[in-house]
Design a protein around this motif. Structure first.
Motif, PDB file in Angstrom:
ATOM      1  N   THR A   1       0.832  -1.206   0.000  1.00  0.00           N
ATOM      2  CA  THR A   1       0.000   0.000   0.000  1.00  0.00           C
ATOM      3  C   THR A   1       0.864   1.253   0.000  1.00  0.00           C
ATOM      4  O   THR A   1       0.549   2.244  -0.669  1.00  0.00           O
ATOM      5  CB  THR A   1      -0.953  -0.003   1.212  1.00  0.00           C
ATOM      6  OG1 THR A   1      -1.811  -1.145   1.107  1.00  0.00           O
ATOM      7  CG2 THR A   1      -1.792   1.248   1.259  1.00  0.00           C
TER       8      THR A   1
ATOM      9  N   GLN B   1      -7.624   0.251  -0.230  1.00  0.00           N
ATOM     10  CA  GLN B   1      -7.762  -0.957   0.578  1.00  0.00           C
ATOM     11  C   GLN B   1      -8.911  -0.785   1.577  1.00  0.00           C
ATOM     12  O   GLN B   1      -9.590  -1.743   1.918  1.00  0.00           O
ATOM     13  CB  GLN B   1      -6.442  -1.222   1.311  1.00  0.00           C
ATOM     14  CG  GLN B   1      -6.405  -2.537   2.045  1.00  0.00           C
ATOM     15  CD  GLN B   1      -5.017  -2.843   2.583  1.00  0.00           C
ATOM     16  OE1 GLN B   1      -4.059  -2.115   2.330  1.00  0.00           O
ATOM     17  NE2 GLN B   1      -4.904  -3.910   3.330  1.00  0.00           N
TER      18      GLN B   1
ATOM     19  N   ASP C   1      -5.821  -1.829  -4.942  1.00  0.00           N
ATOM     20  CA  ASP C   1      -5.299  -2.313  -3.669  1.00  0.00           C
ATOM     21  C   ASP C   1      -6.286  -3.286  -3.034  1.00  0.00           C
ATOM     22  O   ASP C   1      -7.266  -2.883  -2.419  1.00  0.00           O
ATOM     23  CB  ASP C   1      -5.019  -1.122  -2.739  1.00  0.00           C
ATOM     24  CG  ASP C   1      -4.074  -1.479  -1.600  1.00  0.00           C
ATOM     25  OD1 ASP C   1      -3.783  -2.682  -1.439  1.00  0.00           O
ATOM     26  OD2 ASP C   1      -3.630  -0.565  -0.886  1.00  0.00           O
ATOM     27  N   GLU C   2      -6.004  -4.562  -3.204  1.00  0.00           N
ATOM     28  CA  GLU C   2      -6.835  -5.649  -2.658  1.00  0.00           C
ATOM     29  C   GLU C   2      -8.310  -5.531  -3.031  1.00  0.00           C
ATOM     30  O   GLU C   2      -9.186  -5.515  -2.159  1.00  0.00           O
ATOM     31  CB  GLU C   2      -6.666  -5.727  -1.130  1.00  0.00           C
ATOM     32  CG  GLU C   2      -5.211  -5.898  -0.750  1.00  0.00           C
ATOM     33  CD  GLU C   2      -4.997  -6.426   0.661  1.00  0.00           C
ATOM     34  OE1 GLU C   2      -5.978  -6.906   1.268  1.00  0.00           O
ATOM     35  OE2 GLU C   2      -3.856  -6.375   1.132  1.00  0.00           O
TER      36      GLU C   2
HETATM   37 MG   LIG Z   1      -2.023  -2.725   2.110  1.00  0.00          MG
END
Ligand SMILES: [Mg+2]
Ligand SMILES: Nc1ncnc2c1ncn2[C@@H]1O[C@H](COP(=O)(O)OP(=O)(O)OP(=O)(O)O)[C@@H](O)[C@H]1O
Lengths: 297, 253
Positions: B54, B96, B172-173
């Motif tokens: 991140t 995220q 991000d994810e």
């Molecule tokens: Mg992360």
């Protein structure tokens, strides 16, 4: 003074403070900034009306709106935007709005004197019509209707237009909105313009009943509306409007029903109830019960 | 990272991190990390919790700045550019954690992003319709974003980032919180971003199956350093080796 008149007074004062609350709440929503110098916009509009007394009313009102919107944009461009650029803290920004407020009051004092100017625009609205034996001044009706229309129009602008969508997104999460292409200065500029239009409307409506314009005229209006905004809840516009309305309504009601000896205690009572509300419902009277508290002030 | 022959690299069309380091008061979150993302490719970025994934996305998008090193976007040094300027240059990201506009509807969340890059309101509406359909959010278009479950909020983040029609998008994810059945839809969307829109995708996720499935290249971060880099085949072997020694399941990295 009877109940019918007291209620008519209270509703129109509520509508007026509702407008002020929305003007303040709109800028707060986008910038997380309480513009304490909002009242000086109203004062500026009142001075414009005082100095355009000989003009036809529509022209004077147009001039008032133009001048107040211009001053609102000057506030944003000259004071707040440069500070924002420099990354000023929220506390510094708040202090800056106080500074702007006092600066404008000083300018009014120098330019127009302390004695006060008289507004005559729309003075004829102080005449009354009679319903069921109750005399109601036209201005009360006009204020209530104008207030309702302007609040609805503001709501439509925010909810039905693309720029309104931008404003709402920016009010939710300014930074994320910016990376998605929302233009910060345009959104902030728009909220100042709309806030300016609302302030000008208040200038016009307020001076019909209170024609004496003095440099500090806007201060108590701002404070009272702020009380309303805080009581109602800052996070949503309609709750701010409702809070402003409530404070204006209560003030109008008691102002009419109590004798003048008693009304000196009125501010104390209002501020006392504010402290009570904040203790019991810190997110505001009209916020959902479990709403998280307002993030930044 | 091995130096490539500069002649073979397309002159434009690269998002690059060059020798990026970032430390937070003594904690070295990133150490001398290089990363390249071309348009029309999907690069996976994997690594354990706290590896610095991140942080790297933040540095690439301007949410954070490197202590040393630089970021280039299509030959321009953008290291000091604020996020909104990089956004206008065609860089988009998902988060995220949340960042949906909770007070707006799901549709409005996507529309505002399309409008932000200059789409007409009609185009914004069709774009939102298409993206929400592709991500399986069509039925929720008129609900408030605040009521979305976790997985749907991630998907909304993807739809919103794609509505800006980015040249590069960093996710991000995005699959966290999705059910097994929803992951293939997300994989299809990622592929279509690459194949139909020609954008470059940086895909961070702990779901190794998804990563191995859709990525053209994979980079592995560990404790802020690049541990390995290669094709899905090569990385799969590495993971198998690691699992053989560590006894992991291979599902999570
Ligand atoms: Mg992360
Ligand atoms: N703003 C910050 N201040 C201090 N430390 C930070 C900050 N941001 C990240 N870190 C630290 O940097 C390291 C890398 O964090 P990062 O969030 O980049 O990891 P990650 O690979 O994304 O992990 P995850 O898979 O859990 O999302 C962690 O040790 C984290 O605690």
């Amino acid at each position: 003074m009877n109940w019918g008149q007291a209620i008519a007074d209270a509703i129109s004062l509520g509508a007026l403070y509702g407008l002020v609350a929305v003007g303040i709440g709109l800028v707060f929503g986008v910038m997380r900034l309480i513009n304490f110098a909002y009242g000086e916009l109203i004062t500026a509009g009142a001075y414009v009306l005082a100095y355009t007394g000989g003009w036809p009313a529509p022209l004077a009102i147009l001039m008032c709106v133009a001048a107040v919107v211009a001053l609102a944009l000057v506030q944003e461009r000259v004071a707040f935007r440069p500070l924002r650029r420099m990354g000023a803290s929220p506390a510094a920004m708040l202090v800056a709005t106080f500074a702007v407020s006092f600066l404008l009051q000083a300018i009014y004092l120098l330019a127009f004197g302390s004695r006060g100017q008289i507004v005559g625009t729309l003075g004829q609205l102080n005449s009354a019509f009679t319903v069921d034996g109750v005399d109601i001044r036209w201005i009360l009706l006009v204020t209530t209707v104008t207030g309702a229309i302007l609040l609805l129009a503001t709501g439509a602008l925010l909810n039905r237009t693309t720029i309104g969508l931008h404003v709402r997104a920016a009010a939710q999460d300014f930074r994320t909105a910016r990376i998605l292409g929302v233009r910060a200065n345009r959104v902030i500029g728009l909220s100042f313009v709309v806030a300016g239009v609302l302030a000008a409307a208040v200038s016009v409506l307020y001076t019909v009943s209170n024609p004496l314009v003095q440099p500090q005229m806007g201060v108590p209006i701002t404070i009272f509306a702020l009380v309303g905004v805080v009581v109602g809840g800052l996070d949503r516009l309609w709750s701010a409007a409702l809070g402003g309305f409530a404070v204006g309504f209560v003030y109008g009601m008691f102002g009419d029903l109590l004798s003048s000896q008693q009304t000196v205690y009125l501010p104390a009572v209002v501020y006392g109830s504010v402290i009570l509300v904040l203790l019991l419902r810190p997110a505001g009277l009209f916020a959902p019960l479990h709403a998280r508290q307002v993030e930044r002030v | 990272m091995a130096e490539q022959d500069p002649q073979r690299r397309r002159p434009s069309g690269l998002l690059r991190a060059v020798g990026v380091s970032r430390s937070f008061e003594g904690l070295q979150a990133l150490t001398d990390v290089d990363l390249e993302l071309a348009r029309s490719e999907v690069v996976g970025l994997i690594g354990p919790n706290g590896a610095g994934k991140t942080t790297l996305v933040n540095v690439l998008t301007g949410f954070d700045f490197p202590t040393t090193g630089r970021v280039e976007l299509e030959e321009r040094d953008v290291t000091r550019w604020p996020p909104q300027r990089r956004g206008r240059a065609g860089l988009a990201r998902t988060f995220q954690h949340g960042h949906a506009f909770k007070g707006l509807t799901v549709r409005e969340n996507v529309e505002v992003a399309a409008l932000g890059v200059g789409a007409s309101s009609r185009d914004a509406r069709t774009r939102a319709h298409r993206l929400l359909g592709a991500l399986g959010l069509a039925a929720r278009a008129d609900e408030a974003a605040s009521v979305l479950p976790h997985g749907d909020e991630r998907k909304l983040g993807v739809a919103r980032a794609l509505a800006t029609e980015p040249r590069f998008v960093l996710m991000d994810e995005p699959a966290a919180g999705l059910t097994e059945a929803e992951v293939p839809d997300l994989a299809a969307v990622v592929r279509s971003v690459r194949d139909e829109h020609g954008a470059g995708v940086l895909l961070i996720d702990h779901n190794v199956t998804l990563i191995l499935d859709v990525c053209d290249r994979i980079q592995v971060l560990d404790q802020g350093r690049t541990l390995a880099e290669g094709t899905p085949e090569e990385i799969r072997k590495n993971i198998d080796v690691a699992n053989a020694y560590l006894g992991g399941s291979g599902r999570d990295v």
